[in-house]
Design a protein around this motif. Sequence first.
Motif, PDB file in Angstrom:
ATOM      1  N   LYS A  69     -13.999  -4.142   3.605  1.00  0.00           N
ATOM      2  CA  LYS A  69     -14.498  -4.943   4.732  1.00  0.00           C
ATOM      3  C   LYS A  69     -13.896  -6.344   4.737  1.00  0.00           C
ATOM      4  CE  LYS A  69     -17.590  -2.913   7.222  1.00  0.00           C
ATOM      5  NZ  LYS A  69     -17.320  -2.705   8.633  1.00  0.00           N
ATOM      6  N   ASN A  70     -13.663  -6.927   3.562  1.00  0.00           N
ATOM      7  CA  ASN A  70     -13.161  -8.298   3.494  1.00  0.00           C
ATOM      8  C   ASN A  70     -11.643  -8.397   3.561  1.00  0.00           C
ATOM      9  OD1 ASN A  70     -15.257 -10.602   2.971  1.00  0.00           O
ATOM     10  ND2 ASN A  70     -16.076  -8.721   2.084  1.00  0.00           N
ATOM     11  N   LEU A  71     -10.935  -7.384   3.084  1.00  0.00           N
ATOM     12  CA  LEU A  71      -9.476  -7.428   3.134  1.00  0.00           C
ATOM     13  C   LEU A  71      -8.938  -6.946   4.473  1.00  0.00           C
ATOM     14  CD1 LEU A  71      -8.708  -6.111  -0.449  1.00  0.00           C
ATOM     15  CD2 LEU A  71      -8.385  -8.458   0.399  1.00  0.00           C
ATOM     16  N   GLY A  72      -9.642  -6.029   5.111  1.00  0.00           N
ATOM     17  CA  GLY A  72      -9.228  -5.557   6.425  1.00  0.00           C
ATOM     18  C   GLY A  72      -8.404  -4.287   6.379  1.00  0.00           C
ATOM     19  N   LYS A  73      -7.959  -3.882   7.545  1.00  0.00           N
ATOM     20  CA  LYS A  73      -7.296  -2.592   7.723  1.00  0.00           C
ATOM     21  C   LYS A  73      -5.875  -2.544   7.173  1.00  0.00           C
ATOM     22  CE  LYS A  73     -10.146  -1.451  11.631  1.00  0.00           C
ATOM     23  NZ  LYS A  73     -10.264  -0.922  12.946  1.00  0.00           N
ATOM     24  N   ASP A  74      -5.353  -3.674   6.725  1.00  0.00           N
ATOM     25  CA  ASP A  74      -4.000  -3.688   6.172  1.00  0.00           C
ATOM     26  C   ASP A  74      -3.964  -3.288   4.703  1.00  0.00           C
ATOM     27  OD1 ASP A  74      -2.917  -4.483   8.582  1.00  0.00           O
ATOM     28  OD2 ASP A  74      -3.014  -6.612   8.103  1.00  0.00           O
ATOM     29  N   TYR A  75      -5.123  -2.912   4.147  1.00  0.00           N
ATOM     30  CA  TYR A  75      -5.210  -2.600   2.718  1.00  0.00           C
ATOM     31  C   TYR A  75      -5.764  -1.208   2.471  1.00  0.00           C
ATOM     32  CZ  TYR A  75      -4.216  -7.447   1.692  1.00  0.00           C
ATOM     33  OH  TYR A  75      -3.597  -8.662   1.586  1.00  0.00           O
ATOM     34  N   ILE A  76      -5.280  -0.595   1.396  1.00  0.00           N
ATOM     35  CA  ILE A  76      -5.835   0.648   0.866  1.00  0.00           C
ATOM     36  C   ILE A  76      -6.691   0.235  -0.329  1.00  0.00           C
ATOM     37  CG2 ILE A  76      -5.305   2.818  -0.296  1.00  0.00           C
ATOM     38  CD1 ILE A  76      -2.503   2.608   1.145  1.00  0.00           C
ATOM     39  N   VAL A  77      -7.942   0.681  -0.356  1.00  0.00           N
ATOM     40  CA  VAL A  77      -8.831   0.370  -1.471  1.00  0.00           C
ATOM     41  C   VAL A  77      -9.522   1.662  -1.892  1.00  0.00           C
ATOM     42  CG1 VAL A  77     -10.777  -1.010  -2.291  1.00  0.00           C
ATOM     43  CG2 VAL A  77      -9.248  -1.959  -0.542  1.00  0.00           C
ATOM     44  N   TRP A  78      -9.386   2.000  -3.163  1.00  0.00           N
ATOM     45  CA  TRP A  78     -10.006   3.201  -3.725  1.00  0.00           C
ATOM     46  C   TRP A  78     -10.642   2.850  -5.056  1.00  0.00           C
ATOM     47  CZ3 TRP A  78     -10.376   7.664  -1.125  1.00  0.00           C
ATOM     48  CH2 TRP A  78      -9.462   7.921  -0.098  1.00  0.00           C
ATOM     49  N   ASP A  79     -11.660   3.604  -5.423  1.00  0.00           N
ATOM     50  CA  ASP A  79     -12.157   3.550  -6.801  1.00  0.00           C
ATOM     51  C   ASP A  79     -11.162   4.318  -7.649  1.00  0.00           C
ATOM     52  OD1 ASP A  79     -14.584   2.109  -6.622  1.00  0.00           O
ATOM     53  OD2 ASP A  79     -15.606   3.872  -5.826  1.00  0.00           O
ATOM     54  N   LYS A  80     -10.729   3.720  -8.749  1.00  0.00           N
ATOM     55  CA  LYS A  80      -9.789   4.390  -9.651  1.00  0.00           C
ATOM     56  C   LYS A  80     -10.493   4.909 -10.898  1.00  0.00           C
ATOM     57  CE  LYS A  80      -5.397   3.623 -12.079  1.00  0.00           C
ATOM     58  NZ  LYS A  80      -5.495   4.902 -12.649  1.00  0.00           N
ATOM     59  N   GLY A 114       3.605  -8.326  -2.191  1.00  0.00           N
ATOM     60  CA  GLY A 114       4.911  -7.681  -2.197  1.00  0.00           C
ATOM     61  C   GLY A 114       4.857  -6.167  -2.107  1.00  0.00           C
ATOM     62  N   GLY A 115       3.672  -5.612  -1.886  1.00  0.00           N
ATOM     63  CA  GLY A 115       3.522  -4.167  -1.790  1.00  0.00           C
ATOM     64  C   GLY A 115       3.106  -3.505  -3.089  1.00  0.00           C
ATOM     65  N   ARG A 145      -1.518  -3.177  -0.473  1.00  0.00           N
ATOM     66  CA  ARG A 145      -1.320  -3.554   0.923  1.00  0.00           C
ATOM     67  C   ARG A 145      -0.517  -2.445   1.593  1.00  0.00           C
ATOM     68  NH1 ARG A 145      -1.861  -7.986   4.052  1.00  0.00           N
ATOM     69  NH2 ARG A 145      -0.355  -8.250   5.704  1.00  0.00           N
ATOM     70  N   LYS A 146      -0.955  -2.036   2.782  1.00  0.00           N
ATOM     71  CA  LYS A 146      -0.216  -1.009   3.521  1.00  0.00           C
ATOM     72  C   LYS A 146       1.130  -1.589   3.958  1.00  0.00           C
ATOM     73  CE  LYS A 146      -4.283   1.278   5.457  1.00  0.00           C
ATOM     74  NZ  LYS A 146      -5.045   1.508   6.704  1.00  0.00           N
ATOM     75  N   PRO A 147       2.161  -0.746   4.016  1.00  0.00           N
ATOM     76  CA  PRO A 147       3.450  -1.242   4.525  1.00  0.00           C
ATOM     77  C   PRO A 147       3.289  -1.687   5.984  1.00  0.00           C
ATOM     78  CG  PRO A 147       3.610   1.068   3.828  1.00  0.00           C
ATOM     79  CD  PRO A 147       2.192   0.647   3.658  1.00  0.00           C
ATOM     80  N   PRO A 148       4.150  -2.588   6.440  1.00  0.00           N
ATOM     81  CA  PRO A 148       4.068  -2.991   7.856  1.00  0.00           C
ATOM     82  C   PRO A 148       4.155  -1.779   8.763  1.00  0.00           C
ATOM     83  CG  PRO A 148       5.678  -4.327   6.659  1.00  0.00           C
ATOM     84  CD  PRO A 148       5.227  -3.235   5.730  1.00  0.00           C
ATOM     85  N   ARG A 149       3.532  -1.870   9.895  1.00  0.00           N
ATOM     86  CA  ARG A 149       3.453  -0.739  10.834  1.00  0.00           C
ATOM     87  C   ARG A 149       4.819  -0.185  11.185  1.00  0.00           C
ATOM     88  NH1 ARG A 149       0.002   1.797  12.672  1.00  0.00           N
ATOM     89  NH2 ARG A 149      -1.462   1.947  14.309  1.00  0.00           N
ATOM     90  N   SER A 150       5.789  -1.028  11.385  1.00  0.00           N
ATOM     91  CA  SER A 150       7.138  -0.568  11.748  1.00  0.00           C
ATOM     92  C   SER A 150       7.734   0.283  10.640  1.00  0.00           C
ATOM     93  CB  SER A 150       8.044  -1.744  12.087  1.00  0.00           C
ATOM     94  OG  SER A 150       8.135  -2.607  10.966  1.00  0.00           O
ATOM     95  N   ALA A 154       8.787   4.359  10.900  1.00  0.00           N
ATOM     96  CA  ALA A 154      10.156   4.766  10.614  1.00  0.00           C
ATOM     97  C   ALA A 154      10.214   5.941   9.638  1.00  0.00           C
ATOM     98  CB  ALA A 154      10.951   3.586  10.040  1.00  0.00           C
ATOM     99  N   THR A 155       9.211   6.027   8.743  1.00  0.00           N
ATOM    100  CA  THR A 155       9.188   7.122   7.762  1.00  0.00           C
ATOM    101  C   THR A 155       8.497   8.366   8.298  1.00  0.00           C
ATOM    102  OG1 THR A 155       7.166   6.290   6.749  1.00  0.00           O
ATOM    103  CG2 THR A 155       9.261   5.557   5.785  1.00  0.00           C
TER     104      THR A 155
END
Length: 156
Positions: A69-80, A114-115, A145-150, A154-155
């Motif tokens: 919720k605090n980092l937003g949709k640009d991040y992947i967060v999982w319990d490891k 930096g990813g 951090r998720k890669p940029p949308r572009s 592309a992948t």
Amino acid sequence: MNHRLAKLVFNLWPPFLGAGVKVRRISPDWKEVDVQLRLGLTNRNYVGVHFGGSLYSMTDPFYMLMLLKNLGKDYIVWDKAGSIDYLKPGRGVVCARFRIDDDLLQRVRDATAGGDKHLPALHVSVYDAEGAEVARINKTLYIRRKPPRSSRQATS
């Protein structure tokens, strides 16, 4: 989902409802969550104290959700990973208080800029009504951090 609706959903969620877990408070900014567990027939063990699985389950999803919720949709967060240290028998009502701050969020952003993945270790304690520590839960999260949308398009 806003904090009020999330609290309602958690309190009606079958695994929490059946175990007796109750979310008491979620702050509007999702930086604070308070959870409690009453000792009852569905969560006591053979010797009449809180079942360890219920103590752990009351703490399971919160750090992950708070960071999402605090980092937003640009991040992947999982319990490891997670572990629990039982310190004394839990009786009656026990509670856990989750807190994250801006310093933690900035450390995560810096570490993932930096990813790279980041594996922060977070801790929460479960306390009884007298304030004695019953259990200590250790959580390791996986954050990237998720890669940029572009780059993602592309992948594909």
